[in-house]
Design a protein around this motif. Structure first.
Motif, PDB file in Angstrom:
ATOM      1  N   TYR A  31     -78.907  16.615  -1.708  1.00  0.00           N
ATOM      2  CA  TYR A  31     -80.305  16.893  -1.360  1.00  0.00           C
ATOM      3  C   TYR A  31     -81.278  16.251  -2.341  1.00  0.00           C
ATOM      4  O   TYR A  31     -81.009  16.188  -3.543  1.00  0.00           O
ATOM      5  CB  TYR A  31     -80.576  18.407  -1.374  1.00  0.00           C
ATOM      6  N   HIS A  35     -76.740  27.016   6.309  1.00  0.00           N
ATOM      7  CA  HIS A  35     -76.872  27.529   4.938  1.00  0.00           C
ATOM      8  C   HIS A  35     -78.316  27.918   4.680  1.00  0.00           C
ATOM      9  O   HIS A  35     -79.202  27.612   5.479  1.00  0.00           O
ATOM     10  CB  HIS A  35     -76.439  26.449   3.942  1.00  0.00           C
ATOM     11  N   HIS A  40     -81.621  27.910   1.894  1.00  0.00           N
ATOM     12  CA  HIS A  40     -82.214  27.438   0.639  1.00  0.00           C
ATOM     13  C   HIS A  40     -83.127  28.573   0.192  1.00  0.00           C
ATOM     14  O   HIS A  40     -84.229  28.733   0.733  1.00  0.00           O
ATOM     15  CB  HIS A  40     -83.049  26.170   0.849  1.00  0.00           C
ATOM     16  N   HIS A  58     -81.215  26.909   7.117  1.00  0.00           N
ATOM     17  CA  HIS A  58     -81.103  25.547   7.617  1.00  0.00           C
ATOM     18  C   HIS A  58     -79.914  25.431   8.564  1.00  0.00           C
ATOM     19  O   HIS A  58     -78.768  25.411   8.132  1.00  0.00           O
ATOM     20  CB  HIS A  58     -80.949  24.589   6.428  1.00  0.00           C
ATOM     21  N   HIS A  62     -87.796  19.333   5.163  1.00  0.00           N
ATOM     22  CA  HIS A  62     -88.232  20.665   5.621  1.00  0.00           C
ATOM     23  C   HIS A  62     -88.846  21.406   4.444  1.00  0.00           C
ATOM     24  O   HIS A  62     -88.315  21.414   3.340  1.00  0.00           O
ATOM     25  CB  HIS A  62     -87.125  21.455   6.312  1.00  0.00           C
TER      26      HIS A  62
HETATM   27 CU   LIG Z   1     -80.356  22.419   4.038  1.00  0.00          CU
END
Ligand SMILES: [Cu+2]
Lengths: 224, 413
Positions: B194, B242, B244, B383, B396
């Motif tokens: 990421y 998952h 965040h 997500h 996002h």
């Molecule tokens: Cu994600």
């Protein structure tokens, strides 16, 4: 990587007057290290490269004299921004002792040139340093099960054989076991890290089940 | 010492010698607050009373290139300092807001990310993504910082349109409108696959919008249909869903650390025609969860606007997935925490200092009396990957709002 880094290794053998190996990687400045400037830093400025180096030296030297055995590493130096310290320039040096699994955080008052506070604890895991990332990658490469796989993946992705851990893109995070972990329970106290490994083509190896125990120098494979 | 002298001379000038400077900013006694208020009224501005509390941003604690001082087109001025810390990455300190024609008001002593907790839906893996993220800052190119300036390669300071500041018709079909502007300070971090864009926007209306954008690449973890979504051709590869869960630490110091109080507001009467204001003052360290009409504010009754209302900043719009983890991740079980300032309490989980709690839930466990509140905000995003997330993944965003409440006595725009 981009921060001026200090790595200090402490030898066990009778090194009384000998200062540990101090290697400062020069050149790049990033997170902590402010650019070297002639004028003194303002109270709220990040630590300068010189301050990081000096704080690391002061924190490590005093601590080393209390050590009788063991191998430790100065992980990094952060600016101490405790309100109680007012405008004094202070730095927190994070030192990890792998033999006793103790984290030592020493606060250095830069004007006074001395350690003014020390906190020590077991089972407290600050983020892995760059040096620890490399150490973890070397353990992974030396592992009979995973070493060959990493080399093969590197060759496939980069078209050339892997020479050293420096060929890999690395990022480590501390690993703390969940309650009841049968494989990595020792990591409650040991210095354990997860390692993310990036190959020359930019892809990442799936290392999500791999934990490197830096205290025991072991590779663990999580069960889930 | 300096502060006391400042107030004493202000009091003398205002002919209010009966009060003592040492109690400046205390909200414990109404008389003291009243005295400070009187000073300000007598002096005709907030200057004297505000200077009495602590050093505000008029004397920034940092120098170039760490000092940011921006006056936006409507006259609003933001002053702050930045630092790229090894562990927390981009950290903003000594944030001061000055509305057009108004007095400088210290808002935040410090704010930074406190954790990015990324648990996958099958139960594993579970990452605490704050490592040494300062070392993972991405060197920004000019194009990465449109219209702005880069500081030490890693920090972008720029401005951005924020749409209509206001618009109003005079009834004859003639309208007036104004366009708002944000000062934006951001850095980008490559944390594994990421890329995280870590950003604070400082509005010309006095609002602060902390947010984080996740982009880069998906992890590529595959799972069973129950825990993922099919990505790519066909329905064989299920990318694992998952969260965040992003935590921010905000050390509010409204004109200095003294006198700050955190309040929670609710509006009772769901299912009826009325909504009655219910105010809860947090006297002790605590945690709180979101409610649809609930918000919080940090208020300093020793600092008043021209209408004599106490100056405050409101925390709202936590657009959160409200992830609640297992017992060993109790720090995920609330959306907002208030702790009493401790320098060693830095991260929401995996806190790196010996002799200090390891996570947010531990910080508040002893319910210590609040004298210098620090606010922690938890905003989660769940997500569930989609085909559009193909590399490079679209950003996002997740974050929240900090809006001024009674900082100025009128529309600052
Ligand atoms: Cu994600």
């Amino acid at each position: 990587m981009r921060r001026a880094r200090i790595m200090m290794a402490f030898a066990v053998a009778g090194a009384t007057a000998v200062v540990g190996v101090l290697s400062l990687v020069p050149g790049e400045t990033g997170s902590q290290a402010a650019q070297s400037v002639a004028r003194p830093p303002s109270p709220g400025d990040p630590l300068t490269g010189d301050e990081v180096t000096r704080a690391g030296r002061i924190a490590s030297a005093t601590w080393r004299s209390h050590m009788t055995t063991g191998r430790a590493e100065l992980l990094y130096v952060e600016r101490d921004d405790d309100k109680a310290a007012g405008e004094r320039r202070r730095a927190d040096a994070y030192i990890y002792d792998y033999r006793t699994d103790r984290l030592v955080v020493r606060t250095v008052d830069l004007a006074r040139g001395e350690v003014v506070e020390e906190r020590t604890g077991r089972g407290v895991q600050p983020p892995p340093s760059r040096g620890e990332e490399t150490a973890a990658a070397e353990l992974l490469l030396a592992d009979p099960k995973y070493g060959g796989r990493v080399r093969a993946a590197h060759l496939k992705a980069g078209g050339r054989p892997l020479v050293s851990a420096a060929d890999l893109g690395l990022r480590a995070l501390t690993f703390t076991p969940r309650p009841g972990d049968r494989v990595a329970g020792a990591c409650e106290v040991h210095r354990c890290v997860r390692l993310f490994v990036r190959l020359p083509d930019g892809s990442w190896l799936d290392t999500s089940r791999i934990v490197v125990d830096l205290s025991a120098k072991k590779i663990l494979t999580l069960e889930w | 010492m300096f502060l006391r002298l400042t107030l004493s001379s202000a009091l003398l000038a205002a002919g209010l010698t009966g009060a003592t400077g040492s109690t400046a900013g205390s909200t414990e006694t109404a008389g003291t607050a009243g005295a400070a208020e009187a000073v300000r009224a007598a002096a005709g501005s907030a200057g004297a009373a505000r200077a009495a509390q602590a050093a505000p941003g008029s004397q920034p604690s940092c120098s170039s290139p760490y000092r940011i001082d921006k006056t936006l087109p409507n006259g609003a001025r933001w002053q702050l300092c930045w630092e790229m810390r090894t562990i927390e990455g981009l950290t903003l300190t000594d944030v001061t807001y000055t509305p057009d024609g108004g007095e400088p008001t210290g808002v935040l002593r410090s704010t930074a990310l406190a954790q990015i907790h990324v648990p996958y839906d099958s139960g594993e893996p579970r990452f605490h993504d704050i490592g040494t993220i300062g070392d993972d800052a991405i060197a920004l190119k000019s194009a990465d910082c449109p219209g702005g300036e880069r500081r030490s390669q890693f920090v972008c300071v720029t401005t951005r349109a924020r749409g209509h500041g206001y618009m109003k018709s005079d009834g004859e079909g003639v309208s007036t409108s104004v366009q708002g502007t944000d000062l934006v300070v951001f850095a980008a971090f490559q944390l594994g696959w990421y890329t995280y864009l870590v950003e604070w926007a400082f509005g010309d209306d006095g609002a602060i919008t902390p947010r984080i954008g996740a982009t880069g690449s998906l992890s590529g973890f595959t799972t069973t249909p129950g825990y993922g979504w099919p990505i790519g051709v066909g329905s064989t590869k299920f990318e694992e869903s998952h969260n965040h869960n992003v935590f921010w630490r905000l050390d509010f110091d409204i004109e200095g650390s003294r006198g700050d109080v955190v309040e929670q507001y609710d509006f009772a009467g769901s299912g009826t025609s009325k909504r009655k204001l219910v105010k809860t003052v947090f006297d002790e360290e605590t945690k709180a969860v979101n409610g649809r009409m609930r918000w919080w504010r940090v208020v300093d009754s020793g600092v008043r606007n021209a209408d004599r209302h106490p100056v405050s900043w409101e925390i709202n719009n936590l657009a959160s997935a409200e992830y609640r983890g297992p017992a060993d991740e109790a720090f995920t079980r609330a959306d907002l925490y208030v702790t009493d300032y401790r320098a060693c309490e830095r991260l929401a989980s995996t806190n790196p200092t010996p002799g200090c709690g390891k996570s947010l839930d531990r910080y508040v466990a002893d319910g210590k009396r609040l004298t210098d509140p620090v606010v922690w905000v938890n905003v989660g995003f769940h997500h569930v990957a989609r085909d559009e997330d193909a590399d490079p993944m679209p950003t996002h965003w997740q974050g929240f709002r900090i809006t001024p409440r009674d900082v100025t006595a009128k529309n600052p725009s």
